[in-house]
Motif scaffolding. Structure first.
Motif, PDB file in Angstrom:
ATOM      1  N   THR A 145       0.852  -1.184   0.000  1.00  0.00           N
ATOM      2  CA  THR A 145       0.000   0.000   0.000  1.00  0.00           C
ATOM      3  C   THR A 145       0.889   1.237   0.000  1.00  0.00           C
ATOM      4  N   GLY A 156      -2.547   5.661  -0.775  1.00  0.00           N
ATOM      5  CA  GLY A 156      -3.646   4.724  -0.615  1.00  0.00           C
ATOM      6  C   GLY A 156      -3.738   3.677  -1.712  1.00  0.00           C
ATOM      7  N   GLU A 157      -2.964   3.841  -2.807  1.00  0.00           N
ATOM      8  CA  GLU A 157      -3.000   2.858  -3.891  1.00  0.00           C
ATOM      9  C   GLU A 157      -2.470   1.509  -3.393  1.00  0.00           C
ATOM     10  N   ARG A 158      -3.187   0.437  -3.736  1.00  0.00           N
ATOM     11  CA  ARG A 158      -2.802  -0.908  -3.313  1.00  0.00           C
ATOM     12  C   ARG A 158      -2.328  -1.710  -4.520  1.00  0.00           C
TER      13      ARG A 158
END
Length: 468
Positions: free
Chosen positions: A241, A245-247
């Protein structure tokens, strides 16, 4: 049992093996201590397996890349388990050169034990106590793992484990955009994986940015997703992560964020050996603060390259065994990143040269787009770049292109012998070869002088004189 060899070496990687072989062949009594695999990182987890994997990936990419030559392009069928068999077979073929049996035949006593200091010139290795006036530490390095929350609990790979993986990653996320990270990223992409590389700073930060940009663009063109300035907030399993916030959901996670010198368990303080997190402290002759102990190879934190380990081993043999002057020459250090195209460097970069010499330098370039052999192989990118001082002394060189690691070698020789640029401008290379680009780059140093107004005026005057 107490042993009193002439030389005791801790670590059977590249550096330790060179010292052991050299000392034994000189007739000295040698003890070599190794707690893990003979051959060290290079043979088992580094140079050898990575280049074997890269070679397999190159074969796969060749099947995709024939259209420009009139060869139908096709997507290769990759048997990843067989690829890894090839890697293992390559290691096995080279391993006898580094084996216990070979070194015992040379007269080296090999102890498969963990060593630690119990005095200034005394080591304990299993049931053996070793006392020696010359102790060489060649314990290498291990992968550095960044303190990312959750990473320690994750099933991540490093260079020490990735070559045992026999399942092609569907999505490989690589943490680290240095040479190891990008080499393995491109290889896995060519073998069929989706690959994302996360780099906290800049890709190939130690290389010339003009040349490294070409490598980065090639990887992007092949479909490797490269994210610079990536800050990883945490890792959960194989999911990374980012701060925003991008996973990134990976099937496999590979950590390639540099190396840490291996000095744990040696009890260096008992021998009065100064050390820090970056490695064991040494002087120019690679001697530690304990004059009876030398540290060579990765463990001294200077250069994590196999060829430098061998070079440092030769310095020990010259200084400690022959008592000849021998000091580390930092100007000689070459390195190569084995991506496609390859990226090679020796001596000072343009930035370093400007820092040391100010404006008093000359930057020479020759693109492979202007090289006939490169054209026959449809090589459009890449160049030879060289730096000289105002007197023509070569300060450094860098090459990005096919076989850059081979092409940089004349520049290595020139720098090691303190040659001027005229030496590389005047040699006669065979035609057509990629090596001509080095001659053309060197020759460009003289372009302004040879074809300037004063020279043209002189030649016109001479042309009017009678033929003699």
């Amino acid at each position: 049992m107490t042993l009193t060899p002439d030389v005791c070496i801790v670590g059977a990687g590249s550096a330790g093996l060179v010292v052991a072989a050299g000392a034994a062949q000189l007739g000295l009594d040698v003890v070599l201590i190794e707690r893990a695999e003979m051959g060290g990182d290079c043979l088992n987890f580094g140079c050898v397996p990575s280049k074997a994997l890269i070679a397999a990936a190159r074969m796969a990419q060749a099947q995709r890349s024939g259209a420009g030559f009139g060869i139908a392009a096709m997507e290769p069928v990759v048997d990843f388990a067989r690829v890894m068999d090839h890697v293992a077979e390559t290691i096995a073929a080279i391993a006898p050169n580094d084996s216990v049996e070979r070194f015992e035949k040379l007269g080296v006593r090999v102890l498969k034990e963990e060593a630690r200091f119990v005095g200034r010139n005394e080591l304990q290795a299993g049931l053996h106590r070793i006392q020696s006036r010359r102790i060489v530490l060649a314990t290498g390095s291990r992968p550095a793992v960044p303190p990312i929350p959750g990473l320690a609990e994750a099933p991540y790979l490093t260079n020490e484990t990735v070559f045992a993986n026999r399942t092609l990653p569907s999505h490989l996320v690589v943490i680290g955009g240095g040479p190891i990270g990008l080499e393995l990223a491109q290889a896995h992409r060519r073998l069929g994986s989706r690959v994302t590389v996360l780099e906290a700073a800049t890709f190939l930060v130690k290389d010339d940015p003009e040349l490294s940009a070409i490598v980065v663009q090639h990887l992007r063109d092949e479909g490797v997703e490269l994210i610079a300035g990536a800050k990883i907030a945490r890792v959960d399993g194989t999911t990374a992560t980012l701060d925003g916030g991008e996973r990134l959901n990976a099937s496999h996670l590979l950590v390639a964020t540099g190396r840490t010198p291996t000095v744990d368990g040696l009890d260096l303080d008992k021998a009065g050996i100064a050390h820090a997190s970056r490695g064991i402290t040494v002087d120019a002759s690679l001697r530690t603060s304990n004059r009876g102990v030398w540290a060579i190879g990765d463990c001294n934190g200077l250069y994590a390259f196999t060829h430098m380990a061998g070079y440092e081993a030769s310095l020990f043999i010259r200084s400690a065994l022959f008592r000849a002057p021998a000091k580390l020459d930092h100007s000689l250090v070459p390195w190569t990143t084995y991506t496609d195209p390859e990226l090679a460097q020796v001596g000072l970069s343009e930035h370093a040269a400007r820092q040391q010499h100010g404006k008093d330098i000359k930057v020479l370039r020759w693109p492979f787009a202007d090289n006939d052999r490169a054209r026959t192989e449809r090589v459009r990118d890449g160049l030879v770049k060289a730096i000289t001082d105002r007197r023509g002394r070569i300060l450094g060189a860098a090459i990005v292109g096919p076989n850059a690691g081979e092409l940089i070698q004349p520049w290595c020789l020139a720098i090691s012998r303190r040659l001027k640029i005229s030496a590389l401008a005047s040699f006669v290379p065979p035609y057509p070869t990629l090596g001509e680009a080095s001659k053309r780059a060197a020759g460009s140093y003289f372009t302004e002088t040879l074809f300037g107004p004063r020279t043209r005026k002189l030649v016109r005057f001479l042309a009017r004189l009678p033929v003699w």
